[in-house]
Scaffold this motif. Structure first.
Motif, PDB file in Angstrom:
ATOM      1  N   VAL A   1       9.246  12.941  -3.803  1.00 16.78           N
ATOM      2  CA  VAL A   1       9.546  12.308  -2.520  1.00 16.78           C
ATOM      3  C   VAL A   1      10.350  11.048  -2.797  1.00 16.78           C
ATOM      4  O   VAL A   1       9.950  10.224  -3.621  1.00 16.78           O
ATOM      5  N   GLU A   2      11.478  10.918  -2.084  1.00 16.80           N
ATOM      6  CA  GLU A   2      12.268   9.701  -2.184  1.00 16.80           C
ATOM      7  C   GLU A   2      12.329   9.053  -0.803  1.00 16.80           C
ATOM      8  O   GLU A   2      13.054   9.525   0.081  1.00 16.80           O
ATOM      9  N   PRO A   3      11.553   7.983  -0.596  1.00 19.17           N
ATOM     10  CA  PRO A   3      11.622   7.283   0.690  1.00 19.17           C
ATOM     11  C   PRO A   3      13.013   6.671   0.879  1.00 19.17           C
ATOM     12  O   PRO A   3      13.574   6.101  -0.063  1.00 19.17           O
ATOM     13  N   PHE A   4      13.558   6.815   2.094  1.00 20.25           N
ATOM     14  CA  PHE A   4      14.895   6.258   2.325  1.00 20.25           C
ATOM     15  C   PHE A   4      15.009   5.446   3.605  1.00 20.25           C
ATOM     16  O   PHE A   4      16.056   4.830   3.857  1.00 20.25           O
ATOM     17  N   ALA A   5      13.971   5.398   4.426  1.00 15.59           N
ATOM     18  CA  ALA A   5      14.009   4.586   5.640  1.00 15.59           C
ATOM     19  C   ALA A   5      12.603   4.134   5.990  1.00 15.59           C
ATOM     20  O   ALA A   5      11.631   4.834   5.719  1.00 15.59           O
ATOM     21  N   VAL A   6      12.513   2.957   6.607  1.00 14.10           N
ATOM     22  CA  VAL A   6      11.228   2.430   7.036  1.00 14.10           C
ATOM     23  C   VAL A   6      11.421   1.750   8.394  1.00 14.10           C
ATOM     24  O   VAL A   6      12.445   1.129   8.647  1.00 14.10           O
ATOM     25  N   ALA A   7      10.434   1.917   9.277  1.00 13.21           N
ATOM     26  CA  ALA A   7      10.467   1.320  10.605  1.00 13.21           C
ATOM     27  C   ALA A   7       9.039   1.052  11.047  1.00 13.21           C
ATOM     28  O   ALA A   7       8.081   1.579  10.470  1.00 13.21           O
ATOM     29  N   THR A   8       8.904   0.240  12.073  1.00 11.93           N
ATOM     30  CA  THR A   8       7.597  -0.035  12.659  1.00 11.93           C
ATOM     31  C   THR A   8       7.572   0.545  14.063  1.00 11.93           C
ATOM     32  O   THR A   8       8.514   0.353  14.836  1.00 11.93           O
ATOM     33  N   GLU A   9       6.511   1.301  14.360  1.00 12.68           N
ATOM     34  CA  GLU A   9       6.296   1.856  15.695  1.00 12.68           C
ATOM     35  C   GLU A   9       4.874   1.497  16.108  1.00 12.68           C
ATOM     36  O   GLU A   9       3.916   2.091  15.608  1.00 12.68           O
ATOM     37  N   GLY A  10       4.733   0.523  16.985  1.00  9.65           N
ATOM     38  CA  GLY A  10       3.410   0.063  17.374  1.00  9.65           C
ATOM     39  C   GLY A  10       2.674  -0.488  16.166  1.00  9.65           C
ATOM     40  O   GLY A  10       3.188  -1.361  15.475  1.00  9.65           O
TER      41      GLY A  10
ATOM     42  N   PRO B   1       0.809  -1.228   0.000  1.00  8.66           N
ATOM     43  CA  PRO B   1       0.000   0.000   0.000  1.00  8.66           C
ATOM     44  C   PRO B   1       0.846   1.284   0.000  1.00  8.66           C
ATOM     45  O   PRO B   1       0.463   2.280  -0.605  1.00  8.66           O
ATOM     46  N   ILE B   2       1.992   1.242   0.649  1.00  4.35           N
ATOM     47  CA  ILE B   2       2.867   2.421   0.690  1.00  4.35           C
ATOM     48  C   ILE B   2       3.554   2.614  -0.652  1.00  4.35           C
ATOM     49  O   ILE B   2       3.650   3.741  -1.147  1.00  4.35           O
ATOM     50  N   THR B   3       4.013   1.531  -1.247  1.00  6.38           N
ATOM     51  CA  THR B   3       4.623   1.614  -2.586  1.00  6.38           C
ATOM     52  C   THR B   3       3.638   2.224  -3.570  1.00  6.38           C
ATOM     53  O   THR B   3       3.990   3.114  -4.355  1.00  6.38           O
ATOM     54  N   ARG B   4       2.388   1.766  -3.509  1.00  7.26           N
ATOM     55  CA  ARG B   4       1.359   2.295  -4.401  1.00  7.26           C
ATOM     56  C   ARG B   4       1.109   3.779  -4.129  1.00  7.26           C
ATOM     57  O   ARG B   4       0.990   4.577  -5.056  1.00  7.26           O
ATOM     58  N   TYR B   5       1.018   4.149  -2.834  1.00  6.74           N
ATOM     59  CA  TYR B   5       0.782   5.546  -2.469  1.00  6.74           C
ATOM     60  C   TYR B   5       1.837   6.458  -3.081  1.00  6.74           C
ATOM     61  O   TYR B   5       1.511   7.453  -3.737  1.00  6.74           O
ATOM     62  N   PHE B   6       3.105   6.143  -2.875  1.00  8.89           N
ATOM     63  CA  PHE B   6       4.166   7.007  -3.389  1.00  8.89           C
ATOM     64  C   PHE B   6       4.226   7.005  -4.922  1.00  8.89           C
ATOM     65  O   PHE B   6       4.474   8.041  -5.531  1.00  8.89           O
ATOM     66  N   ALA B   7       3.958   5.858  -5.553  1.00  5.39           N
ATOM     67  CA  ALA B   7       3.970   5.792  -7.024  1.00  5.39           C
ATOM     68  C   ALA B   7       2.839   6.619  -7.625  1.00  5.39           C
ATOM     69  O   ALA B   7       3.060   7.396  -8.564  1.00  5.39           O
ATOM     70  N   PHE B   8       1.634   6.479  -7.082  1.00  3.30           N
ATOM     71  CA  PHE B   8       0.497   7.229  -7.622  1.00  3.30           C
ATOM     72  C   PHE B   8       0.622   8.720  -7.324  1.00  3.30           C
ATOM     73  O   PHE B   8       0.223   9.560  -8.135  1.00  3.30           O
ATOM     74  N   ASP B   9       1.200   9.062  -6.167  1.00  2.00           N
ATOM     75  CA  ASP B   9       1.434  10.468  -5.844  1.00  2.00           C
ATOM     76  C   ASP B   9       2.443  11.067  -6.819  1.00  2.00           C
ATOM     77  O   ASP B   9       2.236  12.164  -7.336  1.00  2.00           O
TER      78      ASP B   9
END
Length: 109
Positions: A62-71, A8-16
Motif C-alpha cells: 500500500v502506498e498512501p498518496f492523499a490525506v484529508a479530514t472529514e469530520g 498512528p497512521i504512519t505506524r499502521y502502514f509501516a507495521f502492516d
C-alpha cells in the motif's frame, strides 16, 4: 510520493508493510473496530486475526498518496497492489483515533 500522516497512521502502514502483527496490535485500542469488505472486526484479537488471514491469503503493498479530514475522521487514500482479484486499486482508509491509537478503521473503495 511522501505525505505527512498522523503518527498512528504512519505506524499502521509501516507495521502492516513489515507484516509485524505484534507491533500492529499496538496501533489499536483494545476495543477498536475495523470494517473491511463487508465484515466487521471488533477488538484487537479479531483485528489481528483479520490481518493474519489477509496476509496469508494475499501479498500486497500500500502506498498512501492523499490525506484529508472529514469530520472526526482522517481519510487516507492509498494505492494497493498485490496478487488479489482486481489489483491494483485505490482504497480509502478512514481512521478515527482515541488519543494516539486507532479506535476505528473503515476501508473501502
Amino acid at each position: 510520493m511522501t505525505i505527512d500522516l498522523p503518527i498512528p497512521i504512519t505506524r499502521y502502514f509501516a507495521f502492516d508493510a513489515a507484516r509485524d502483527l505484534d507491533a500492529l496490535a499496538t496501533c489499536f485500542t483494545d476495543d477498536a473496530t475495523v470494517k473491511d469488505e463487508g465484515q466487521v472486526y471488533e477488538g484487537c484479537e479479531a483485528i489481528i486475526a483479520w490481518k493474519r488471514g489477509a496476509g496469508s491469503k494475499y501479498k500486497y503493498t500500500v502506498e498512501p498518496f492523499a490525506v484529508a479530514t472529514e469530520g472526526n475522521r482522517t481519510i487516507v487514500t492509498g494505492h494497493l497492489v498485490g496478487n488479489f482479484p482486481g489489483s491494483p486499486v485505490d482504497l480509502r482508509y478512514g481512521f478515527r483515533f482515541d488519543g494516539d491509537r486507532i479506535a476505528d478503521l473503515e476501508i473501502g473503495a
